[in-house]
Design a protein around this motif. Sequence first.
Motif: not given
Length: 463
Positions: A147-173
């Motif tokens: 899951p973390l490797k997939a998340l890092r890959q998603q960050i690398k792909l989406m970070a250079p764009t200007n698209g707005r991001v909504l992050i979901y997750g339990e408290s403390g994640t």
Amino acid sequence: MNHVLIVDDEAEIRESLESILREEGYLVTTSATATEALELLRDAAYDVVLLDIWLPDRDGLEALAEIRTIDSTNVPEVVIISGHGTIEAAVRATKLGAYDFLEKPLSLDRTLIVLKNAMKARQMREDNAEFSRQLAVKGTVTGQSVPLKALRQQIKLMAPTNGRVLIYGESGTGKELIGRAMHAESLRKDRPFVELNCAAIPEDYIESELFGYRHGAVPAGTSGPQEKRGTFERADGGTLFLDEVGDMSLKTQAKVLRALDEQRFLPVGASHPIHVDVRVIAATNKDLEEEIARGNFREDLFYRLNVIPFFVPPLRDRKEDIPLLVKEFLQEFGQQYGRPHVEMTEDALAALRQYHWPGNVRELRNLVERVLILNPKTQRIERKHLPMLVYRGPGKLTESGRINPRGEEFSSLLEAREAYERDYILKKLDENHGNVSRTAESLGLERSHLYRKMKTLGVSIKE
């Protein structure tokens, strides 16, 4: 908009400078004493301070020295002004960190040029500090699980764009960490990363926190600067991180929606809107679609924010990352408490992997710090040093996500009793801030008896 603090005991000079600088587009706050000015500087951020040397309550150069001790991220540039200027005073002011020295009567042209250059110097210093901080943030999304490797890959792909991001997750994640990593990988990485916890700001104040306010519109009950830049304005050119956006009121949601649509907003009490270029990253621990159905969240705002959704997995779904996280936290707190070589045994790590972690990464981080504090002489953290909730094994998972202890998880009655005693003593030590004498009194034991029991159970603590 840049914020200037004028500190001068002559009302005529304060009023004249304030009028001129406002016409030039600056936010302006004034003060007649060094004491009041220092209080203002501790409460809010200013870009430049125009500071008179001769003040009624203290020497201006002494005040300058104190200004330089303020948290480095908020230190303004200081321009000294004086009607009794000497070369000696100018040299001393420069050594103390003043940006420049102006003599009275002030030349309007020179004052504006010096002020403009001081603003540029402040912005450059702020940008460099932010850039260094963001460089340090890179790589902090710790873990090698799928899951973390997939998340890092998603960050690398989406970070250079200007698209707005909504992050979901339990408290403390670690949703804020993901937001920072996104910013550090983005084209805006050299610009500010500004965060606002929507759940932590009272409803009466959140609008002024988001959009700021202008002279004469200070929120009721607020003691501080006469004008303030909001988070949208401070994040101009960079990233605005709205944490726990699901806790925002419907009234505030409507204003945020408009600011996102138009990339401009009207500060409280202002007559002209401010245009900004801001990328918004929002985070929530709520199911916003469910909140929409309940009428608690605007559907149109949801679609504006949910351009790029991110899902941060709970720690229980990536337990193979626990050893890496523990190593990171041991290094962090080991440096902080002067114990850089503390390690955790495999048996202890195995116990951590068995636990369900309802508080996620934040709970693990707090546990590591607690264990280090309560065992100051221990270089190898063993299973017995862990709190009983973890020490006693996996137990049975309840609907609340917590562990239900079962006696058969211990190899003997003695082991179960010692585990309970140890955890109870640690709890009482926590309540008494590590004071053994008070802990012994609360347990109804002699101090020497408690020391012997602590030694037997492997509990060590400094009074």
